[in-house]
Motif scaffolding. Structure first.
Motif, mmCIF file in Angstrom:
data_model
loop_
_atom_site.group_PDB
_atom_site.id
_atom_site.type_symbol
_atom_site.label_atom_id
_atom_site.label_comp_id
_atom_site.label_asym_id
_atom_site.label_seq_id
_atom_site.Cartn_x
_atom_site.Cartn_y
_atom_site.Cartn_z
ATOM 1 N N LEU A 1 0.832 -1.202 0.000
ATOM 2 C CA LEU A 1 0.000 0.000 0.000
ATOM 3 C C LEU A 1 0.867 1.252 0.000
ATOM 4 O O LEU A 1 0.558 2.246 -0.678
ATOM 5 C CB LEU A 1 -0.912 -0.014 1.228
ATOM 6 C CG LEU A 1 -2.056 0.997 1.231
ATOM 7 C CD1 LEU A 1 -3.123 0.593 0.226
ATOM 8 C CD2 LEU A 1 -2.676 1.115 2.618
ATOM 9 N N MET A 2 1.969 1.215 0.750
ATOM 10 C CA MET A 2 2.907 2.344 0.761
ATOM 11 C C MET A 2 3.421 2.633 -0.641
ATOM 12 O O MET A 2 3.478 3.790 -1.074
ATOM 13 C CB MET A 2 4.085 2.035 1.680
ATOM 14 C CG MET A 2 3.776 2.068 3.158
ATOM 15 S SD MET A 2 5.172 1.472 4.173
ATOM 16 C CE MET A 2 6.477 2.596 3.671
ATOM 17 N N GLN A 3 3.780 1.577 -1.364
ATOM 18 C CA GLN A 3 4.318 1.753 -2.709
ATOM 19 C C GLN A 3 3.258 2.278 -3.657
ATOM 20 O O GLN A 3 3.531 3.152 -4.498
ATOM 21 C CB GLN A 3 4.881 0.424 -3.223
ATOM 22 C CG GLN A 3 5.602 0.548 -4.558
ATOM 23 C CD GLN A 3 6.717 1.573 -4.534
ATOM 24 O OE1 GLN A 3 7.564 1.574 -3.651
ATOM 25 N NE2 GLN A 3 6.704 2.484 -5.501
ATOM 26 N N ALA A 4 2.029 1.758 -3.532
ATOM 27 C CA ALA A 4 0.935 2.227 -4.386
ATOM 28 C C ALA A 4 0.665 3.708 -4.140
ATOM 29 O O ALA A 4 0.420 4.480 -5.086
ATOM 30 C CB ALA A 4 -0.314 1.396 -4.122
ATOM 31 N N TYR A 5 0.710 4.111 -2.880
ATOM 32 C CA TYR A 5 0.486 5.519 -2.549
ATOM 33 C C TYR A 5 1.572 6.397 -3.174
ATOM 34 O O TYR A 5 1.287 7.449 -3.766
ATOM 35 C CB TYR A 5 0.463 5.699 -1.031
ATOM 36 C CG TYR A 5 0.358 7.138 -0.598
ATOM 37 C CD1 TYR A 5 -0.866 7.793 -0.582
ATOM 38 C CD2 TYR A 5 1.497 7.849 -0.205
ATOM 39 C CE1 TYR A 5 -0.966 9.123 -0.187
ATOM 40 C CE2 TYR A 5 1.410 9.181 0.181
ATOM 41 C CZ TYR A 5 0.176 9.812 0.193
ATOM 42 O OH TYR A 5 0.086 11.122 0.560
ATOM 43 N N LYS A 6 2.828 5.975 -3.049
ATOM 44 C CA LYS A 6 3.928 6.751 -3.608
ATOM 45 C C LYS A 6 3.814 6.889 -5.121
ATOM 46 O O LYS A 6 4.197 7.912 -5.700
ATOM 47 C CB LYS A 6 5.266 6.099 -3.250
ATOM 48 C CG LYS A 6 5.642 6.224 -1.780
ATOM 49 C CD LYS A 6 6.972 5.539 -1.496
ATOM 50 C CE LYS A 6 7.363 5.643 -0.036
ATOM 51 N NZ LYS A 6 8.638 4.946 0.264
ATOM 52 N N SER A 7 3.282 5.851 -5.772
ATOM 53 C CA SER A 7 3.194 5.852 -7.235
ATOM 54 C C SER A 7 1.987 6.626 -7.761
ATOM 55 O O SER A 7 1.899 6.899 -8.961
ATOM 56 C CB SER A 7 3.117 4.405 -7.742
ATOM 57 O OG SER A 7 4.250 3.663 -7.342
ATOM 58 N N ASP A 8 1.063 6.963 -6.881
ATOM 59 C CA ASP A 8 -0.153 7.677 -7.283
ATOM 60 C C ASP A 8 0.194 9.141 -7.563
ATOM 61 O O ASP A 8 0.687 9.839 -6.676
ATOM 62 C CB ASP A 8 -1.193 7.585 -6.164
ATOM 63 C CG ASP A 8 -2.567 8.068 -6.602
ATOM 64 O OD1 ASP A 8 -2.642 8.964 -7.477
ATOM 65 O OD2 ASP A 8 -3.577 7.565 -6.070
#
Length: 394
Positions: free
Chosen positions: A16-23
């Protein structure tokens, strides 16, 4: 050899952390990561810690090893912080660990050394890493009911019914305060009932207390742990300094083994020392040294407690604001539980489909089981979240 390895299951929180950063959206909101953030979205260094660090930089004269159990001053002040006067010092064996996670891991290892057929009862839900560590250690787990999705409170009757199956030699894992991931806590009357049940069955309590000071206050948050320690023959207590001292990256924790029979302290301490030696030889000292300095200096301690109180009351204010805003928008009090929960987390009690709509349509990130980090909000984003929750169909 390496070609025989298999990819490990993905950690949902890290994913989820990575998905947030990529958004790419600039108005996105991160409610997933279990780290305290202030209103600006930063995790600050606490004033007292900064002052202690400057003093340590001037005074420290060696980086040599301390002891297998860590610095005794640290284990003493932390035992006092968590246990108060609930038990005498001669009844407590303790060892410093790399963070609260290290303390949890060490506790499971210690319990298995005492009982090779160990079974651990774990709340459903619990911090995911509890389960991951137990599975890695190949220790049998038994879930017990804890959270009621209908009321978003504790399913106490279900919990007590499930814990009736615990037997002598089993370990019952309990959250000392600010339950992660639900935010729903037992009251002291319920805690006493749990103690009575454990004493009747012979099962041993293990308390994970990672958020002391984040709920109702330092002493109030430790009250349940102290009650258990004073009234059960034995208890294991894993405590973390990451949150209440803000020293996440220093990896500072402690494991305490408490026994009413003071004669058991020596053998417990010997085994804690041995486990530290076998696992990482010596625990890290920098964070532990800072904690000791803060807790032993009256001025630093007062400033630390004042700042911790600001953190606590700030999260309570965000909880109340969110509950009030959802009441205004929905015309009902069905989200009133948010103001009653304690700590950084609350579980909304909604399904993964709605959580996904919040992410896709509004850029709001929370764990799939609807656990959200209240500290990821501020006064400006609370109305945004409340509106999104209603629009998503909650």
């Amino acid at each position: 050899m390496l070609n025989a390895l298999r990819k490990q299951p993905e950690d949902k929180i890290l994913a989820l952390m990575q998905a947030y950063k990529s958004d790419p959206r600039t108005d996105k909101i991160d409610l997933g990561v279990g780290v305290y953030k202030d209103a600006s979205g930063k995790t600050p260094i606490m004033r007292a810690i900064k002052a202690a660090e400057q003093k340590l930089w001037q005074e420290e004269i060696t980086k040599s090893y301390v002891a297998l159990a860590g610095d005794q001053e640290f284990t003493t002040v932390m035992s006092n912080l968590v246990l108060g006067n609930a038990v005498a010092p001669q009844n407590v064996a303790a060892a410093g660990t790399p963070g609260g996670t290290g303390a949890v891991r060490l506790a499971f290892e210690l319990a298995r050394m005492a009982n090779p057929d160990l079974k651990v009862f774990v709340s459903d839900p619990t911090w995911p890493n509890h389960i991951s560590i137990l599975r890695y250690l190949d220790i049998e787990t038994q879930p017990y009911r804890y959270f009621d999705d209908a009321t978003c409170g504790v399913d106490f009757d279900g919990m007590m019914a499930d814990l009736e199956a615990a037997r002598a030699g089993d370990l019952v894992l309990l959250h000392g305060c600010c339950h992660n991931p639900t935010g729903a806590n037992l009251n002291l009357t319920q805690w006493q009932a749990v103690i009575d049940l454990l004493n009747r069955t012979g099962a041993v309590p293990m308390i994970d207390i990672a958020y002391q000071g984040f709920g109702d206050g330092l002493d109030e948050d430790a009250a349940a742990t102290r009650l258990v320690a004073a009234n059960c023959p034995e208890v294991l207590i894993a405590a973390s300094c990451s949150k209440n001292f803000g020293i996440y990256r220093e990896r500072t924790g402690i494991l305490m083994a408490v026994a009413q029979d003071a004669g058991l302290r020596a053998v417990a301490q010997d085994n804690l020392n041995s486990l530290n030696r076998l696992t990482y030889s010596f625990p890290p000292d920098h964070g532990a040294r800072l904690v000791s300095m803060v807790l032993k200096d009256d001025a630093l301690r007062a400033d630390w407690q004042a700042e911790l109180e600001e953190v606590r009351t700030g999260m309570l204010a965000l909880r109340q604001q969110l509950a009030d805003e959802l009441r205004r928008l929905s015309g009902s009090d069905r989200f009133g539980f948010l103001a009653q929960h304690r700590g950084m987390f609350s579980r909304l009690g909604v399904g993964p489909d709605l959580v996904e709509r919040l992410r896709a349509d509004h850029g709001i990130y929370m764990i799939g089981d609807s656990r959200m980090n209240i500290a990821g909000l501020n006064a400006q984003t609370v109305p945004v979240l409340a509106q999104a929750i209603i629009e998503a169909g909650a």
